[in-house]
Structure formats: C-alpha cells, structure tokens
Motif scaffolding. Structure first.
Motif, PDB file in Angstrom:
ATOM      1  N   GLU A  31       0.838  -1.184   0.000  1.00  0.00           N
ATOM      2  CA  GLU A  31       0.000   0.000   0.000  1.00  0.00           C
ATOM      3  C   GLU A  31       0.882   1.246   0.000  1.00  0.00           C
ATOM      4  O   GLU A  31       2.039   1.212   0.402  1.00  0.00           O
ATOM      5  CB  GLU A  31      -0.892   0.020   1.250  1.00  0.00           C
ATOM      6  N   MET A  32       0.329   2.362  -0.466  1.00  0.00           N
ATOM      7  CA  MET A  32       1.047   3.620  -0.315  1.00  0.00           C
ATOM      8  C   MET A  32       0.996   4.050   1.141  1.00  0.00           C
ATOM      9  O   MET A  32       0.327   3.437   1.966  1.00  0.00           O
ATOM     10  CB  MET A  32       0.430   4.690  -1.230  1.00  0.00           C
ATOM     11  N   VAL A  33       1.715   5.107   1.459  1.00  0.00           N
ATOM     12  CA  VAL A  33       1.757   5.606   2.829  1.00  0.00           C
ATOM     13  C   VAL A  33       0.346   5.889   3.319  1.00  0.00           C
ATOM     14  O   VAL A  33      -0.458   6.509   2.622  1.00  0.00           O
ATOM     15  CB  VAL A  33       2.616   6.887   2.894  1.00  0.00           C
ATOM     16  N   GLY A  34       0.034   5.431   4.521  1.00  0.00           N
ATOM     17  CA  GLY A  34      -1.270   5.727   5.097  1.00  0.00           C
ATOM     18  C   GLY A  34      -1.463   7.213   5.327  1.00  0.00           C
ATOM     19  O   GLY A  34      -0.526   7.916   5.701  1.00  0.00           O
ATOM     20  N   ARG A  35      -2.683   7.692   5.115  1.00  0.00           N
ATOM     21  CA  ARG A  35      -2.947   9.128   5.221  1.00  0.00           C
ATOM     22  C   ARG A  35      -3.870   9.457   6.392  1.00  0.00           C
ATOM     23  O   ARG A  35      -4.451  10.540   6.417  1.00  0.00           O
ATOM     24  CB  ARG A  35      -3.559   9.628   3.907  1.00  0.00           C
ATOM     25  N   SER A  36      -3.991   8.547   7.328  1.00  0.00           N
ATOM     26  CA  SER A  36      -4.871   8.790   8.477  1.00  0.00           C
ATOM     27  C   SER A  36      -4.074   8.978   9.762  1.00  0.00           C
ATOM     28  O   SER A  36      -4.554   8.684  10.848  1.00  0.00           O
ATOM     29  CB  SER A  36      -5.857   7.634   8.643  1.00  0.00           C
ATOM     30  N   CYS A  37      -2.841   9.463   9.639  1.00  0.00           N
ATOM     31  CA  CYS A  37      -2.026   9.689  10.834  1.00  0.00           C
ATOM     32  C   CYS A  37      -2.620  10.820  11.673  1.00  0.00           C
ATOM     33  O   CYS A  37      -3.412  11.634  11.191  1.00  0.00           O
ATOM     34  CB  CYS A  37      -0.589  10.031  10.440  1.00  0.00           C
ATOM     35  N   ARG A  38      -2.228  10.878  12.924  1.00  0.00           N
ATOM     36  CA  ARG A  38      -2.677  11.956  13.802  1.00  0.00           C
ATOM     37  C   ARG A  38      -1.953  13.240  13.424  1.00  0.00           C
ATOM     38  O   ARG A  38      -0.726  13.292  13.385  1.00  0.00           O
ATOM     39  CB  ARG A  38      -2.392  11.601  15.256  1.00  0.00           C
ATOM     40  N   LEU A  39      -2.717  14.292  13.160  1.00  0.00           N
ATOM     41  CA  LEU A  39      -2.134  15.537  12.666  1.00  0.00           C
ATOM     42  C   LEU A  39      -1.826  16.501  13.798  1.00  0.00           C
ATOM     43  O   LEU A  39      -2.564  16.597  14.777  1.00  0.00           O
ATOM     44  CB  LEU A  39      -3.086  16.211  11.675  1.00  0.00           C
ATOM     45  N   GLU A  40      -0.717  17.209  13.637  1.00  0.00           N
ATOM     46  CA  GLU A  40      -0.377  18.283  14.546  1.00  0.00           C
ATOM     47  C   GLU A  40      -1.251  19.502  14.237  1.00  0.00           C
ATOM     48  O   GLU A  40      -1.909  19.578  13.212  1.00  0.00           O
ATOM     49  CB  GLU A  40       1.108  18.635  14.388  1.00  0.00           C
ATOM     50  N   GLY A  41      -1.243  20.465  15.114  1.00  0.00           N
ATOM     51  CA  GLY A  41      -2.073  21.644  14.911  1.00  0.00           C
ATOM     52  C   GLY A  41      -1.623  22.483  13.730  1.00  0.00           C
ATOM     53  O   GLY A  41      -0.430  22.586  13.435  1.00  0.00           O
ATOM     54  N   TYR A  42      -2.578  23.068  13.048  1.00  0.00           N
ATOM     55  CA  TYR A  42      -2.290  23.999  11.957  1.00  0.00           C
ATOM     56  C   TYR A  42      -3.189  25.211  12.117  1.00  0.00           C
ATOM     57  O   TYR A  42      -4.410  25.074  12.256  1.00  0.00           O
ATOM     58  CB  TYR A  42      -2.545  23.346  10.597  1.00  0.00           C
ATOM     59  N   ASP A  43      -2.620  26.391  12.132  1.00  0.00           N
ATOM     60  CA  ASP A  43      -3.380  27.634  12.236  1.00  0.00           C
ATOM     61  C   ASP A  43      -3.713  28.129  10.829  1.00  0.00           C
ATOM     62  O   ASP A  43      -2.817  28.471  10.049  1.00  0.00           O
ATOM     63  CB  ASP A  43      -2.576  28.699  12.983  1.00  0.00           C
ATOM     64  N   LYS A  44      -5.004  28.151  10.521  1.00  0.00           N
ATOM     65  CA  LYS A  44      -5.417  28.602   9.201  1.00  0.00           C
ATOM     66  C   LYS A  44      -5.013  30.046   8.966  1.00  0.00           C
ATOM     67  O   LYS A  44      -5.016  30.876   9.877  1.00  0.00           O
ATOM     68  CB  LYS A  44      -6.936  28.454   9.044  1.00  0.00           C
ATOM     69  N   ARG A  45      -4.710  30.339   7.714  1.00  0.00           N
ATOM     70  CA  ARG A  45      -4.315  31.679   7.313  1.00  0.00           C
ATOM     71  C   ARG A  45      -5.494  32.438   6.711  1.00  0.00           C
ATOM     72  O   ARG A  45      -6.395  31.832   6.122  1.00  0.00           O
ATOM     73  CB  ARG A  45      -3.213  31.622   6.248  1.00  0.00           C
ATOM     74  N   ASP A  46      -5.462  33.739   6.824  1.00  0.00           N
ATOM     75  CA  ASP A  46      -6.343  34.588   6.033  1.00  0.00           C
ATOM     76  C   ASP A  46      -5.706  34.720   4.647  1.00  0.00           C
ATOM     77  O   ASP A  46      -4.549  35.130   4.522  1.00  0.00           O
ATOM     78  CB  ASP A  46      -6.509  35.962   6.668  1.00  0.00           C
ATOM     79  N   ILE A  47      -6.451  34.368   3.622  1.00  0.00           N
ATOM     80  CA  ILE A  47      -5.898  34.330   2.263  1.00  0.00           C
ATOM     81  C   ILE A  47      -6.395  35.545   1.492  1.00  0.00           C
ATOM     82  O   ILE A  47      -7.598  35.675   1.219  1.00  0.00           O
ATOM     83  CB  ILE A  47      -6.306  33.045   1.531  1.00  0.00           C
ATOM     84  N   PRO A  48      -5.502  36.467   1.139  1.00  0.00           N
ATOM     85  CA  PRO A  48      -5.925  37.684   0.441  1.00  0.00           C
ATOM     86  C   PRO A  48      -6.187  37.441  -1.037  1.00  0.00           C
ATOM     87  O   PRO A  48      -5.857  36.382  -1.591  1.00  0.00           O
ATOM     88  CB  PRO A  48      -4.722  38.610   0.625  1.00  0.00           C
ATOM     89  N   THR A  49      -6.772  38.423  -1.693  1.00  0.00           N
ATOM     90  CA  THR A  49      -6.867  38.443  -3.146  1.00  0.00           C
ATOM     91  C   THR A  49      -5.719  39.278  -3.701  1.00  0.00           C
ATOM     92  O   THR A  49      -5.086  40.050  -2.983  1.00  0.00           O
ATOM     93  CB  THR A  49      -8.205  39.021  -3.617  1.00  0.00           C
ATOM     94  N   PHE A  50      -5.483  39.130  -5.000  1.00  0.00           N
ATOM     95  CA  PHE A  50      -4.399  39.859  -5.654  1.00  0.00           C
ATOM     96  C   PHE A  50      -4.898  40.423  -6.974  1.00  0.00           C
ATOM     97  O   PHE A  50      -5.666  39.774  -7.683  1.00  0.00           O
ATOM     98  CB  PHE A  50      -3.210  38.923  -5.909  1.00  0.00           C
ATOM     99  N   ASP A  51      -4.450  41.626  -7.283  1.00  0.00           N
ATOM    100  CA  ASP A  51      -4.747  42.219  -8.584  1.00  0.00           C
ATOM    101  C   ASP A  51      -3.572  41.950  -9.516  1.00  0.00           C
ATOM    102  O   ASP A  51      -2.463  42.453  -9.311  1.00  0.00           O
ATOM    103  CB  ASP A  51      -4.984  43.720  -8.451  1.00  0.00           C
ATOM    104  N   VAL A  52      -3.826  41.142 -10.519  1.00  0.00           N
ATOM    105  CA  VAL A  52      -2.799  40.748 -11.485  1.00  0.00           C
ATOM    106  C   VAL A  52      -2.917  41.634 -12.705  1.00  0.00           C
ATOM    107  O   VAL A  52      -4.020  41.851 -13.228  1.00  0.00           O
ATOM    108  CB  VAL A  52      -2.977  39.265 -11.872  1.00  0.00           C
ATOM    109  N   GLU A  53      -1.788  42.142 -13.189  1.00  0.00           N
ATOM    110  CA  GLU A  53      -1.836  43.143 -14.257  1.00  0.00           C
ATOM    111  C   GLU A  53      -1.015  42.777 -15.484  1.00  0.00           C
ATOM    112  O   GLU A  53      -0.980  43.551 -16.438  1.00  0.00           O
ATOM    113  CB  GLU A  53      -1.355  44.494 -13.729  1.00  0.00           C
TER     114      GLU A  53
END
Length: 450
Positions: A31-53
C-alpha cells in the motif's frame, strides 16, 4: 527476475497471483503511505486576493503542460521553488538539473511515498538542490497535513504555476510542441493549469511553501525513511489520441484582474460553496472523483442543489475519472445512487466518465461557472482534500480564460462514457509479457484517493 504487476484497472487488493508453467508466485502489492495519521495543529491563514496586471497562460494536459513548463523553467535565472505531491517523470528531473547547472537555486518540497520519488529526490539533493520532505503523513516525523497534495511552482519570484497535475509521465506527458499532434505525441491524464506573471502572487505562494517547509525543522534526509518498492504498475495504453488538442493560450491583461488563491485547509470551504451556489447558467466540473457521502463534499453538492433551485434551467455537467478496480465500480454504483437521489445528478445526463480510449485518466479538479469564472486547483472532492491536506488553486473571473477551459470541458464531455465503465479483470505479467508493447507505466500518486 523482477515481477511486473499489471491490472487493466489498478490494484486495490493486497496480493496478486502470478502463474507460469513452472511455478506459482504470490506477489505482495504494498500500500502507499497511510494518510490517516494523527495531525499536529495547523493555524489557518487569512488568504488575500491579488490584482494581477501582466500575463496569464492557460494550459492543459496532455496537450500543452510540458511545453509551457519547460519554457518557463528554461527561462529561470535565479530561483525555482516547487511544492508537489508526485514527482517521477525523469525528464522533469533533467529540466531541474539543467537549471541548477546554470546556477539557478532550486528548492523542492515533495510528498515522498514511493521509491522512484525517493531516489529522484536523493539525486537532486546530491547535486545541490535544497530538498524538504513535506510535512504530511508521508513524513515519519512531522505530520501537519494528511497529504501535501499541492502542485505549485514559483519561478524567479515573478511567475507562479498552479495546476492539477503532478510531475508524472501521465500528468505532464513529454509533448515538446505546444498543442500539436506530431508522430511522437503522448496521451495522458486530463489536467489543467494556470501560469500567472505577478510578483505579488508569486511571492505569496513562495511564502506559503517556505512556511510549510519551515515546519520540517531538521535535516530533511534524516527525517525520511527509505521507501522500498520491488514492483511497478502498468496498464493498457489508450487506443487513440484525444480527438482535439488544445494549445496553451496566453492572455495579456489590459486591466487589473482580481485573483483569489484557494488553499486547503485554509479557505476552500469558506469560498467555493458560495461561488457555486451563485451560478445561474452552467456549472461544469471535471473531477477525479466525488465522494458524495462525506460531510464536507455534501456541502459542495448542496451548493449545486441550491444553484439549481434558483433557475431550474441551470445546467450541471460533470466528467469524472477512471475506475481502477471492480471494487471501485461497486462503490461508484452506490455513489451514483446517492448523487441522483439527494442532488438530482444523473448518469449520462449530468455525470459521465472520461473516455479512456483517448485519455489515461481524468486527474483534473476544475470548475467553470457560467462561462465567466473558473477554479483551477489540486483539490479533489473528498473531505481530506478540502480540510486536511495542503492543496492550492486559483479562482478568477475572466471570460477568455473561462472560455478556454469550457472548450476543453465540452470536448471531454462529448466523448465521455455515458454508462458506468467496467474496471476489467486483474492480470500479473512477467517482463517478457510486456515486450509486445501497448502498455504504459502508471504512478500510484495519480490515482490514489487523497
């Protein structure tokens, strides 16, 4: 003698039987690596928008992804920073080695879960690349995300490529001519991507990658455990090329264009359901799969139902990927029943499956709304993808770019299977059996559920 495990639809069972006139061998299929390991904490980010020119290049696999990627990597003069889930295509390794030879500093964060990836990673590190094992369940020490499943490339702090496809032979086939079917054309997965010239957007994604790499606070080589594979997987190649090819399309912006990065676990579920629910003409989706019984995916499907309830004439069409085993077919039968009963999405009318006579797989994760806006991203429609993985995408509203991806969808929809495909039976083959040709190698990272 090494053993080659072949299934016309890839294995999900733990063992396969190989019979010859002389002996019977039981072959373990790890099998591939299991993906149900216990996760450490992650603080979500505020994701801004960008004006591309400046400039945006829209591209697709198998048609134009390699040509666009090679052009931009070959033009790099200072830095290349990559965060990617699967990296097994040897010619992509060669592109990076060539960049390093001309003194470009290359950084790669890779979710390492197969021996080919591990070997390639080590070779690049030995040549001077900065390599980091991604902070996912594949890392034996640092577990922040279930999978680091993004596909992001930042070049010279100026360009950023965000796409659905891995650096595997099927997601970025070696087609050097952009969108043309020469004698050496290789088919592969349906994938899509955007290359955006914007220093502010490029630096944002570089900061995201650097922050994720900073979570791995020890020598990367010491954090990795060897990955041992004594087999590989092949399957029958598609019989035909895609009926129509799509060269990349370059858009030179004449006014600022608002671009919204879409990241998991940060803001996918905060933004995408609301955007879908506001559709009034058409929702076009290409997805590897839709796990309709999972709670967060149910919210995405509820957003489709909400949009359908506003104007009853709203068009909803979905192209899904290949089914790799008979067990997948059984699960998909139940999934289709739920999609029809709960959301009014019916096989043939609303849901079809990628034509595997022309494509290896639908590995795409694309949403086009009303022919005006588009999401190009790495997120599958699973709860893990939208809430526990590191994923990355771009949402933008631009008629020309949306039209480009809608044309690709219409092509794939027209040829897609309108009935549930049969996954076929398993076979196990010796090296000699492959000598007649007609097979392609398949990297497990392209089809594993994440």
């Amino acid at each position: 003698m090494p053993t080659y495990v072949f299934k016309s639809r890839l294995p999900t069972i733990a063992t396969a039987q190989a019979s010859t006139a002389q002996t019977t061998v039981e072959i373990a299929v790890p099998e591939m690596v299991g993906r149900s390991c216990r996760l450490e904490g992650y603080d979500k980010r505020d994701i801004p928008t960008f004006d591309v020119e400046e400039q945006i290049i829209a591209y697709a696999s198998p048609d134009s992804t390699f040509a666009v990627t090679k052009k931009l990597i070959d033009a790099a003069s200072k830095t290349i920073v990559i965060g990617i889930y699967d990296f097994t295509a040897p010619y992509m390794e060669e592109l990076l080695l060539a960049a390093m030879a001309r003194r470009v500093k290359v950084t790669l964060m890779l979710d390492i879960d197969t021996k080919p990836e591990s070997d390639m990673f080590d070779r690049l590190v030995q040549m001077g690349m900065r390599g980091v094992s991604a902070p996912s369940c594949a890392n034996p020490t640092v577990h922040v995300f279930s999978s680091s499943h993004e596909k992001v490339v930042v070049i010279d702090g100026e360009w950023v490529l965000v796409q659905s496809g891995n650096y595997s032979a099927n997601s970025i086939p070696l087609n050097t001519v952009d969108g043309e079917a020469g004698t050496g054309f290789r088919t592969g997965n349906r994938d899509t991507g955007l290359a955006i010239k914007s220093s502010s957007l490029a630096n944002f994604f570089a900061e995201i990658l650097e922050a994720d790499m900073a979570l791995v606070d020890a020598v990367p080589e010491m954090l990795r455990k060897p990955v041992e594979d004594d087999f590989f997987l092949v399957e029958r190649a598609p019989a035909h090329r895609p009926s129509h090819l799509f060269p990349s399309r370059t858009f030179n912006l004449t006014a600022p264009l608002r671009v919204q990065p879409i990241l998991s676990p940060d803001n996918y579920m905060d933004i995408i359901p609301g955007l879908i629910s506001k559709a009034r003409k058409a929702i076009l989706i290409e997805q590897q799969y839709i796990r309709s019984s999972q709670p967060l995916v149910s919210k995405l499907l509820a957003a489709i139902a909400e949009a359908k309830a506003a104007p009853p004439t709203l068009e909803v069409r979905i192209v899904l990927g290949k089914l790799f085993s008979q067990g997948d077919v059984i699960k998909e039968e139940r999934n289709l029943e739920n999609l029809a009963a709960a959301y009014g999405l019916k096989l043939g009318e609303n849901i079809r499956y990628i034509n595997t006579d022309e494509f290896v797989h639908c590995h795409n994760k694309m949403v086009v709304i009303d022919g005006e806006s588009v999401l190009v991203s790495s997120q599958n429609w699973s709860d893990a993808a939208v809430s526990r993985n590191r994923e990355a995408g771009i949402w933008l509203a631009h008629d020309g770019i949306a039209e480009y991806f809608a044309e690709i969808f219409e092509n794939d929809w027209a040829s897609a299977f309108q009935q549930l495909p049969d996954a076929g039976d398993a076979e196990v083959m010796t090296p000699e059996s492959l000598g007649n040709g007609g097979y392609i190698r398949v990297e497990r990272g392209d089809y594993e559920e994440v």
